[in-house]
Design a protein around this motif. Structure first.
Motif, mmCIF file in Angstrom:
data_model
loop_
_atom_site.group_PDB
_atom_site.id
_atom_site.type_symbol
_atom_site.label_atom_id
_atom_site.label_comp_id
_atom_site.label_asym_id
_atom_site.label_seq_id
_atom_site.Cartn_x
_atom_site.Cartn_y
_atom_site.Cartn_z
ATOM 1 N N ASP A 1 0.844 -1.195 0.000
ATOM 2 C CA ASP A 1 0.000 0.000 0.000
ATOM 3 C C ASP A 1 0.877 1.240 0.000
ATOM 4 O OD1 ASP A 1 0.898 0.361 2.649
ATOM 5 O OD2 ASP A 1 -0.856 -0.637 3.491
ATOM 6 N N LEU A 2 0.246 2.410 0.072
ATOM 7 C CA LEU A 2 0.973 3.678 -0.035
ATOM 8 C C LEU A 2 1.969 3.880 1.090
ATOM 9 C CD1 LEU A 2 -2.013 6.031 -0.966
ATOM 10 C CD2 LEU A 2 -0.297 5.106 -2.509
ATOM 11 N N ASP A 3 1.699 3.302 2.257
ATOM 12 C CA ASP A 3 2.559 3.516 3.424
ATOM 13 C C ASP A 3 3.709 2.519 3.516
ATOM 14 O OD1 ASP A 3 0.943 5.640 4.312
ATOM 15 O OD2 ASP A 3 -0.448 4.228 5.273
ATOM 16 N N ALA A 4 3.779 1.590 2.591
ATOM 17 C CA ALA A 4 4.813 0.561 2.665
ATOM 18 C C ALA A 4 6.200 1.145 2.400
ATOM 19 C CB ALA A 4 4.510 -0.555 1.674
ATOM 20 N N ARG A 5 7.171 0.575 3.083
ATOM 21 C CA ARG A 5 8.589 0.869 2.832
ATOM 22 C C ARG A 5 9.236 -0.462 2.467
ATOM 23 N NH1 ARG A 5 10.574 5.764 4.421
ATOM 24 N NH2 ARG A 5 12.618 4.946 4.994
ATOM 25 N N PRO B 1 9.274 -4.232 14.855
ATOM 26 C CA PRO B 1 7.823 -4.015 14.897
ATOM 27 C C PRO B 1 7.235 -3.474 13.601
ATOM 28 C CG PRO B 1 8.971 -2.306 16.131
ATOM 29 C CD PRO B 1 9.990 -3.341 15.778
ATOM 30 N N GLU B 2 8.044 -2.808 12.770
ATOM 31 C CA GLU B 2 7.522 -2.233 11.530
ATOM 32 C C GLU B 2 7.396 -3.260 10.411
ATOM 33 O OE1 GLU B 2 6.449 0.838 11.433
ATOM 34 O OE2 GLU B 2 7.105 1.178 13.499
ATOM 35 N N LEU B 3 8.140 -4.346 10.503
ATOM 36 C CA LEU B 3 8.163 -5.344 9.429
ATOM 37 C C LEU B 3 6.876 -6.166 9.487
ATOM 38 C CD1 LEU B 3 9.815 -6.609 7.124
ATOM 39 C CD2 LEU B 3 10.750 -8.217 8.799
ATOM 40 N N ARG B 4 5.947 -5.882 8.577
ATOM 41 C CA ARG B 4 4.660 -6.568 8.628
ATOM 42 C C ARG B 4 4.513 -7.642 7.550
ATOM 43 N NH1 ARG B 4 2.518 -1.235 6.524
ATOM 44 N NH2 ARG B 4 1.545 -1.636 4.491
ATOM 45 N N LEU B 5 5.358 -7.618 6.529
ATOM 46 C CA LEU B 5 5.318 -8.652 5.487
ATOM 47 C C LEU B 5 6.731 -9.105 5.158
ATOM 48 C CD1 LEU B 5 5.651 -9.352 2.214
ATOM 49 C CD2 LEU B 5 3.762 -10.380 3.471
ATOM 50 N N LEU B 6 6.962 -10.393 5.327
ATOM 51 C CA LEU B 6 8.252 -10.972 4.973
ATOM 52 C C LEU B 6 7.985 -12.140 4.038
ATOM 53 C CD1 LEU B 6 11.317 -11.109 5.326
ATOM 54 C CD2 LEU B 6 10.946 -12.582 7.326
ATOM 55 N N ILE C 1 11.546 -0.628 7.618
ATOM 56 C CA ILE C 1 11.113 -1.478 6.506
ATOM 57 C C ILE C 1 9.842 -2.233 6.910
ATOM 58 C CG2 ILE C 1 11.719 -3.425 5.018
ATOM 59 C CD1 ILE C 1 13.316 -0.904 4.446
ATOM 60 N N THR C 2 8.830 -2.147 6.046
ATOM 61 C CA THR C 2 7.574 -2.867 6.296
ATOM 62 C C THR C 2 7.446 -4.121 5.446
ATOM 63 O OG1 THR C 2 6.358 -1.602 4.609
ATOM 64 C CG2 THR C 2 6.414 -0.694 6.853
ATOM 65 N N HIS C 3 8.119 -4.147 4.281
ATOM 66 C CA HIS C 3 8.007 -5.264 3.348
ATOM 67 C C HIS C 3 9.401 -5.673 2.871
ATOM 68 C CE1 HIS C 3 3.933 -3.747 3.318
ATOM 69 N NE2 HIS C 3 3.521 -4.733 2.569
ATOM 70 N N ALA C 4 9.699 -6.959 2.966
ATOM 71 C CA ALA C 4 10.987 -7.454 2.488
ATOM 72 C C ALA C 4 10.813 -8.842 1.896
ATOM 73 C CB ALA C 4 12.008 -7.493 3.624
ATOM 74 N N ALA C 5 11.568 -9.117 0.848
ATOM 75 C CA ALA C 5 11.616 -10.452 0.236
ATOM 76 C C ALA C 5 13.069 -10.915 0.286
ATOM 77 C CB ALA C 5 11.111 -10.410 -1.201
ATOM 78 N N LEU C 6 13.324 -11.981 1.041
ATOM 79 C CA LEU C 6 14.681 -12.459 1.262
ATOM 80 C C LEU C 6 14.775 -13.944 0.950
ATOM 81 C CD1 LEU C 6 15.325 -10.741 4.728
ATOM 82 C CD2 LEU C 6 15.994 -9.873 2.479
ATOM 83 N N THR C 7 15.883 -14.367 0.386
ATOM 84 C CA THR C 7 16.115 -15.788 0.196
ATOM 85 C C THR C 7 16.321 -16.440 1.560
ATOM 86 O OG1 THR C 7 18.507 -15.538 0.016
ATOM 87 C CG2 THR C 7 17.224 -15.340 -2.024
ATOM 88 N N PRO C 8 16.040 -17.739 1.677
ATOM 89 C CA PRO C 8 16.310 -18.410 2.948
ATOM 90 C C PRO C 8 17.762 -18.251 3.402
ATOM 91 C CG PRO C 8 14.937 -19.792 1.581
ATOM 92 C CD PRO C 8 15.348 -18.625 0.723
ATOM 93 N N LEU D 1 16.882 -2.909 8.442
ATOM 94 C CA LEU D 1 15.464 -3.206 8.583
ATOM 95 C C LEU D 1 14.849 -2.405 9.725
ATOM 96 C CD1 LEU D 1 15.579 -7.102 8.178
ATOM 97 C CD2 LEU D 1 14.569 -5.502 6.557
ATOM 98 N N ALA D 2 15.573 -2.331 10.833
ATOM 99 C CA ALA D 2 15.053 -1.647 12.011
ATOM 100 C C ALA D 2 15.099 -0.135 11.857
ATOM 101 C CB ALA D 2 15.845 -2.077 13.249
ATOM 102 N N ASP D 3 16.243 0.402 11.457
ATOM 103 C CA ASP D 3 16.424 1.856 11.424
ATOM 104 C C ASP D 3 15.636 2.513 10.286
ATOM 105 O OD1 ASP D 3 18.087 1.486 13.544
ATOM 106 O OD2 ASP D 3 19.957 1.859 12.443
ATOM 107 N N SER D 4 15.422 1.806 9.193
ATOM 108 C CA SER D 4 14.733 2.389 8.043
ATOM 109 C C SER D 4 13.230 2.149 8.070
ATOM 110 C CB SER D 4 15.316 1.835 6.737
ATOM 111 O OG SER D 4 16.680 2.185 6.606
#
Length: 447
Positions: free
Chosen positions: A239-243, A310-315, A290-297, A285-288
């Motif tokens: 959404d618009l608020d995602a980082r 607490p800001e990371l809502r989608l991984l 980040i709300t959305h991240a896609a990472l390899t295992p 992730l913490a300082d910026s």
């Protein structure tokens, strides 16, 4: 939001088309357990279909939500959507003046940076296909990819130009860096382009790394990009608020996923520095925020832990099988999803529901078909297999690439007629899968 717009997301399932009758007839004629297989191919593949838009159309729609919002954050610098549009449109016009347009390929040799975003978006607005290559990649691979691509022009900066090989029959165009002229530039339309842009024109070319070492460039069209953006909105809560974290290598299709997850929804793309992992990545992730991240295992395993973020809502995790223990670490307090895809399927073919913790001996689902995508698990005679039975995984839908550049033999082998939807093609992934009873898939490695 794009995914909620009635003229963008068609809520009618794709199997309500008249051609679906062909599929049902085929099943009835070839399968003994027709009701079960009907459920498999009809219900589990009824993902709806987004109204197709070109990449420039998707970017323009999202940028219009708030032109003064941050589009790209890199280090201490921020570029708004208005500033991004001005730089993109100026560069696009320069490309058009050189005769660049639909069906042309433009090489972009830049590291992860605001300039990379400007370059790939400008190529898209000009109507050409961008080929993103990491200028820090091994020289031998760079040379092979660029020689095979038939790029009409290349874009880089003065910093990287000396290290790059020559472009056969073309030249490198140097991109201005930093805060160049910021005056608004008119948007690009078909009236400006050298020829009209159509959905079946290539949007980008990507050269996936293959174990054989053979160089094959997949030409991905615009036709499946709206489906990708709607998948991200519906299943990844963009959404618009995602980082959105940008950490994928510039030459990978994962970078396209990150770009559209942010700029396809009017959100902010936050670029990680080169070779960011472990404690450095956790701090970013913490300082910026980040709300959305896609990472390899593999990259996910370098992080020291899941709290406090607490800001990371989608991984999202993709690119390899997700170890079960990761679900216990990362599913608490956020949506943790698993996905799978190939460069030849417009990045993403499957996305899971939010994962719960999985036991040590259990497999982690790779999810069900993405929006506009059909997945088939077939036997050697291309007949569907029942849930729980391992078969070859095939993917179909508008997101299937046109084929391989200069690879007619490989194209004929991997892109074959879809026996369940007359006139369509499906992609032979070369990997094994099985259906679960809930319509999601388990991955079982290479065929």
């Amino acid at each position: 939001m794009l995914a909620d717009s009635p003229d963008v997301c068609d809520t009618v399932p794709q199997f309500t088309s008249p051609r679906a009758g062909v599929l049902y007839t085929h099943l009835a004629e070839t399968a003994g357990a027709a009701p079960e297989l009907m459920t498999l191919l009809r219900q589990w593949n009824d993902t709806s279909q987004a109204v197709a838009l070109t990449l420039p159309q998707l970017l323009i729609r999202a940028a219009a939500y708030n032109p003064e919002a941050a589009a790209v954050v890199s280090g201490a610098g921020t570029m708004t959507y208005r500033e991004l549009a001005a730089r993109v449109n100026r560069l696009a016009r320069k490309l058009i003046e050189r005769g660049i347009g639909p069906e042309d390929v433009v090489a972009v040799a830049l590291p992860r940076s605001p300039e990379w975003v400007v370059a790939v978006c400008a190529v898209a607005h000009a109507g050409a296909a961008f080929l993103s290559v990491d200028p820090d990649a091994p020289a031998g691979r760079l040379l092979c990819v660029l020689a095979d691509s038939d790029a009409a022009v290349g874009i880089t900066t003065e910093e990287w130009r000396p290290a790059l090989p020559k472009l056969p029959g073309a030249q490198w165009q140097l991109l201005e860096t930093g805060d160049a002229e910021t005056a608004d530039a008119p948007p690009i339309t078909d009236a400006d382009r050298v020829r009209p842009l159509r959905l079946q024109h290539p949007a980008y070319v990507v050269y996936p790394a293959v174990s054989s070492g053979k160089v094959l460039g997949a030409k991905v069209t615009h036709a499946g990009l709206a489906n990708l953006v709607v998948t991200q909105a519906q299943r990844c809560d963009s959404d618009l608020d995602a980082r959105v974290l940008a950490i994928a290598a510039p030459g990978s299709d994962a970078a396209v996923w990150e770009l559209l997850l942010a700029l396809g929804s009017g959100a902010t793309l936050v670029q990680a520095p080169v070779r960011c992992a472990g404690a450095d990545l956790y701090e970013l992730l913490a300082d910026s925020g980040i709300t959305h991240a896609a990472l390899t295992p593999h990259l996910l395993a370098t992080l020291p832990g899941a709290e406090p973020l607490p800001e990371l809502r989608l991984l999202a995790t993709s690119g390899a099988a997700c170890p079960p223990r990761m679900t216990g670490i990362w599913s608490a307090g956020r949506s943790f999803v698993s996905g799978y895809g190939w460069a030849e399927t417009t990045v993403c073919a499957t996305v899971s529901r939010p994962l719960d913790p999985v036991g040590p001996g259990d497999a982690v689902s790779i999810g069900g078909p993405a929006v506009g995508t059909r997945c088939y698990v077939l036997d050697e005679w291309l007949n569907p297999v029942p849930p729980g039975v391992i078969g070859d995984l095939y993917v179909a839908g508008p997101g299937i690439a046109r084929g391989y550049h200069r690879g007619s033999g490989a194209t004929a082998h991997r892109f074959i007629p879809d026996p369940f939807m007359h006139g369509d093609r499906m992609f032979r992934t070369g990997e094994l899968a099985s259906w679960r009873g809930d319509g999601e898939l388990d991955h079982h490695g290479r065929a």
